[in-house]
Design an enzyme around this catalytic site. Structure first.
Site, mmCIF file in Angstrom:
data_model
loop_
_atom_site.group_PDB
_atom_site.id
_atom_site.type_symbol
_atom_site.label_atom_id
_atom_site.label_comp_id
_atom_site.label_asym_id
_atom_site.label_seq_id
_atom_site.Cartn_x
_atom_site.Cartn_y
_atom_site.Cartn_z
ATOM 1 N N ARG A 78 0.849 -1.188 0.000
ATOM 2 C CA ARG A 78 0.000 0.000 0.000
ATOM 3 C C ARG A 78 0.889 1.243 0.000
ATOM 4 O O ARG A 78 1.734 1.401 0.877
ATOM 5 C CB ARG A 78 -0.904 0.009 1.243
ATOM 6 C CG ARG A 78 -1.627 1.319 1.437
ATOM 7 C CD ARG A 78 -2.469 1.358 2.708
ATOM 8 N NE ARG A 78 -3.134 2.643 2.794
ATOM 9 C CZ ARG A 78 -3.040 3.481 3.834
ATOM 10 N NH1 ARG A 78 -2.337 3.165 4.902
ATOM 11 N NH2 ARG A 78 -3.672 4.632 3.817
ATOM 12 N N HIS A 124 -2.904 10.958 1.079
ATOM 13 C CA HIS A 124 -2.338 10.719 2.408
ATOM 14 C C HIS A 124 -1.744 12.052 2.898
ATOM 15 O O HIS A 124 -0.544 12.183 3.087
ATOM 16 C CB HIS A 124 -1.295 9.603 2.351
ATOM 17 C CG HIS A 124 -0.980 8.970 3.677
ATOM 18 N ND1 HIS A 124 -1.100 7.625 3.922
ATOM 19 C CD2 HIS A 124 -0.532 9.504 4.842
ATOM 20 C CE1 HIS A 124 -0.734 7.363 5.171
ATOM 21 N NE2 HIS A 124 -0.377 8.490 5.749
ATOM 22 N N GLU A 171 -7.059 8.409 6.897
ATOM 23 C CA GLU A 171 -7.271 9.032 8.202
ATOM 24 C C GLU A 171 -7.766 10.472 8.147
ATOM 25 O O GLU A 171 -7.060 11.396 8.561
ATOM 26 C CB GLU A 171 -5.965 8.973 9.015
ATOM 27 C CG GLU A 171 -5.437 7.568 9.216
ATOM 28 C CD GLU A 171 -4.310 7.501 10.236
ATOM 29 O OE1 GLU A 171 -3.788 8.556 10.634
ATOM 30 O OE2 GLU A 171 -3.956 6.399 10.649
ATOM 31 N N ASN A 311 -6.935 1.673 10.103
ATOM 32 C CA ASN A 311 -5.607 1.891 10.671
ATOM 33 C C ASN A 311 -5.729 1.795 12.181
ATOM 34 O O ASN A 311 -6.604 2.429 12.775
ATOM 35 C CB ASN A 311 -5.068 3.273 10.312
ATOM 36 C CG ASN A 311 -4.626 3.372 8.859
ATOM 37 O OD1 ASN A 311 -4.718 2.397 8.121
ATOM 38 N ND2 ASN A 311 -4.162 4.534 8.451
ATOM 39 N N TYR A 313 -3.416 1.238 15.998
ATOM 40 C CA TYR A 313 -2.102 1.186 16.635
ATOM 41 C C TYR A 313 -2.123 0.796 18.107
ATOM 42 O O TYR A 313 -1.190 0.155 18.579
ATOM 43 C CB TYR A 313 -1.404 2.551 16.509
ATOM 44 C CG TYR A 313 -0.916 2.823 15.104
ATOM 45 C CD1 TYR A 313 0.359 2.443 14.703
ATOM 46 C CD2 TYR A 313 -1.732 3.414 14.157
ATOM 47 C CE1 TYR A 313 0.819 2.663 13.420
ATOM 48 C CE2 TYR A 313 -1.284 3.638 12.859
ATOM 49 C CZ TYR A 313 -0.006 3.261 12.490
ATOM 50 O OH TYR A 313 0.430 3.464 11.224
ATOM 51 N N GLU A 382 -3.096 -0.162 8.118
ATOM 52 C CA GLU A 382 -1.885 0.181 8.876
ATOM 53 C C GLU A 382 -1.966 -0.427 10.265
ATOM 54 O O GLU A 382 -3.033 -0.435 10.880
ATOM 55 C CB GLU A 382 -1.732 1.706 9.089
ATOM 56 C CG GLU A 382 -1.251 2.460 7.898
ATOM 57 C CD GLU A 382 -1.142 3.965 8.156
ATOM 58 O OE1 GLU A 382 -0.907 4.376 9.317
ATOM 59 O OE2 GLU A 382 -1.283 4.724 7.191
HETATM 60 C C1 PNW Z 1 -0.709 7.313 10.971
HETATM 61 N N1 PNW Z 1 -2.168 10.278 16.628
HETATM 62 O O1 PNW Z 1 -0.754 8.546 11.593
HETATM 63 C C2 PNW Z 1 -0.421 7.661 9.531
HETATM 64 O O2 PNW Z 1 -1.354 7.177 8.598
HETATM 65 C C3 PNW Z 1 0.996 7.409 9.093
HETATM 66 O O3 PNW Z 1 1.307 8.248 8.016
HETATM 67 C C4 PNW Z 1 1.912 7.577 10.281
HETATM 68 O O4 PNW Z 1 3.263 7.550 9.937
HETATM 69 C C5 PNW Z 1 1.566 6.472 11.257
HETATM 70 O O5 PNW Z 1 0.215 6.520 11.635
HETATM 71 C C6 PNW Z 1 2.405 6.486 12.523
HETATM 72 O O6 PNW Z 1 2.201 7.666 13.240
HETATM 73 C C7 PNW Z 1 -1.114 8.878 12.863
HETATM 74 O O7 PNW Z 1 -1.571 11.313 17.074
HETATM 75 C C8 PNW Z 1 -0.458 9.954 13.419
HETATM 76 O O8 PNW Z 1 -3.045 9.677 17.282
HETATM 77 C C9 PNW Z 1 -0.808 10.419 14.657
HETATM 78 C C10 PNW Z 1 -1.829 9.788 15.355
HETATM 79 C C11 PNW Z 1 -2.485 8.703 14.804
HETATM 80 C C12 PNW Z 1 -2.115 8.246 13.551
#
Ligand code: PNW
Length: 481
Positions: A78, A124, A171, A311, A313, A382
């Protein structure tokens, strides 16, 4: 638990990146600046004062990147397109830059030759700066929707059936909240006058979110009416969302706040797409500041996902606020915490302040989405982690990223449980990221790659341990035909 779970034999897995984070070559072959090129020039906005000017130099390293994907065993990749490479000034009456388009067309050919399936993100975050200057970019619904639709059509028509998986926006929560409320991302607008001379945090983020949804819906209509029949692909949007656990599990207000937290980040976008309206909790708190749907706009948006791009995390603890919501609040009037009432952390610290791994939260959010949106096909677009202090490690230890490897084992396992035990229709997974890259406001000091990039050594790429572990983990879960 995880040992009995499996993933289907056609499960698509690979790695993700984004144009501004990896390409560099910002002035080459006719590319014009995006809002991120401009934002990075403002002192104090990027932690290490850096920018995407060189990044991983991927614009010049197609062969290296394809080799790397092959080495990692990826079935899919991707990546995103830089709009201002393809239409430098961005607008529907502005010229198309064939050189920019050719770069991506060739790249897709190389991917196919290597047996790797491309997933393309149209947007993006790197909006052509000219559109921001010309009419306020994403704040201007009529202009932005028309220009994005034109850009999407140019791209669909150029790639034809060579690309079967399209993601309109990455996002939108980040574009809207971080770009127009807190102002920590481009274009950096906020009510905080110490950070920006312009902006209204209480209103602009809701307008931008709304306009992105309409632009997404309009692009999907173009794809379905003009290309899908011929090219046979599918299209959706990618939303970010973290899991929430109550700060005090005995307090009903905290339990309710967890749901509200997810509604304010995920359902803000997903409810209009799947249910044709904004969540009640948002309407209640935001009142007239949340744009209302015209029949034409909601008709574009409702039903506009062929798949749900997810996405994900981490997770947080959530504590309900008991005071009236602040006009600038974007969370749902609650506190987002890393520790619960008893001081237990939700997960270990990483290099990113907002990210603490909590793998079971992934399974829970997959189930939550599946229940609320009636079992959509989910593509995880992601998932990944940074690692505390990684940038300061000597190379040999940096390459042995067991913390990240374990993160992937646990998260992929949680996803397999969601598929096997909860019946969640998850069909693809892209790890973030193929390689260390420009981590936006955090610059280069925060690494997310499964591959080390030597920024001082000619951008040489060296796979870390986690690059291998992902392939091994999928090999374990995916059923052989
Ligand atoms: C995502 N937060 O971003 C993005 O899609 C990517 O480009 C980025 O590199 C990756 O996660 C890692 O950060 C985020 O502050 C950035 O909660 C910040 C947040 C969440 C997602």
């Amino acid at each position: 638990m995880t040992t009995t779970s499996t993933l289907p034999s056609d499960f698509l897995w690979g790695f993700a990146t984004a144009s501004y984070q990896i390409e560099g070559a910002v002035n080459e072959d006719g590319r014009a600046p995006s809002i991120w090129d401009t934002f990075c020039q403002i002192p104090g906005k990027i932690a290490d004062g850096s920018s995407g000017k060189v990044a991983c130099d991927s614009y010049h390293r197609t062969a290296d990147d394809i080799e790397l994907l092959k080495k990692c065993g990826a079935k899919a990749y991707r990546f995103s397109l830089s709009w201002s490479r393809i239409i430098p000034l961005g607008g529907r009456n502005d010229p198309i830059n064939q050189k920019g388009l050719n770069f991506y067309l060739k790249f897709v050919d190389y991917l196919h030759a290597a047996g790797i399936t491309p997933l393309i993100t149209l947007f993006h975050w790197d909006l052509p700066d000219a559109l921001h200057q010309r009419y306020g970019g994403m704040l201007n619904k009529e202009e932005f929707v028309a220009d994005f639709t034109n850009y999407a059509r140019v791209v669909f028509s150029a790639f034809g059936s060579r690309v079967k998986h399209w993601i309109t926006f990455n996002e939108p929560w980040c574009s809207a909240v971080l770009g127009y409320n807190t102002g920590v991302f481009a274009p950096g607008r906020t009510s905080d006058r110490t950070k920006s001379p312009e902006g209204d945090s209480s209103r602009e983020c809701w307008i931008v979110g709304h306009n992105i949804l309409v632009a997404h819906g309009a692009a999907v209509k173009v794809y379905r009416e003009e290309f899908k029949g011929r090219d046979g692909g599918e299209i959706g949007i990618t939303l970010n969302g973290d899991w929430a656990e109550p700060w005090d599990p005995d307090n009903p207000a905290d339990i309710e706040a967890c749901n509200r937290r997810i509604e304010f980040s995920v359902s803000w976008f997903a409810d209009p797409i799947y249910h044709g309206k904004y969540p009640d909790s948002m309407v209640k708190q935001l009142g007239g500041r949340l744009p209302t749907w015209t029949p034409e706009d909601i008709a574009l948006v409702h039903g506009s996902n062929d798949f749900y791009g997810m996405n994900h995390y981490c997770a947080n603890y959530v504590k309900a606020k008991t005071t009236e919501p602040d006009p600038d609040d974007f969370t749902g009037n609650l506190e987002i915490l890393t520790e619960d009432k008893n001081g237990n952390s939700i997960g270990p610290e990483t290099q990113s302040a907002w990210l603490r791994p909590h793998p079971v939260g992934f399974r829970k959010l997959l189930k939550w989405l599946s229940d609320r949106y009636d079992g959509p096909k989910i593509y995880v677009t992601e998932n990944g982690t940074s690692l505390k202090g990684e940038n300061d490690l000597p190379l040999e230890r940096l390459l042995d990223d067991e913390f990240r490897a374990q993160y992937f084992r646990d998260y992929i396992g949680a996803m397999a449980d969601a598929y096997t035990l909860d019946g969640v229709n998850v069909r693809a997974y892209m790890a973030w990221s193929l390689m260390d890259n420009f981590e936006w406001a955090d610059g280069y000091g925060t690494r997310f790659g499964v591959t080390y990039v030597d920024y001082k050594g000619n951008q040489k790429r060296i796979p870390k341990k986690s690059a291998k572990v992902i392939g091994e983990t999928f090999d374990k879960y995916i059923k052989k035909e």
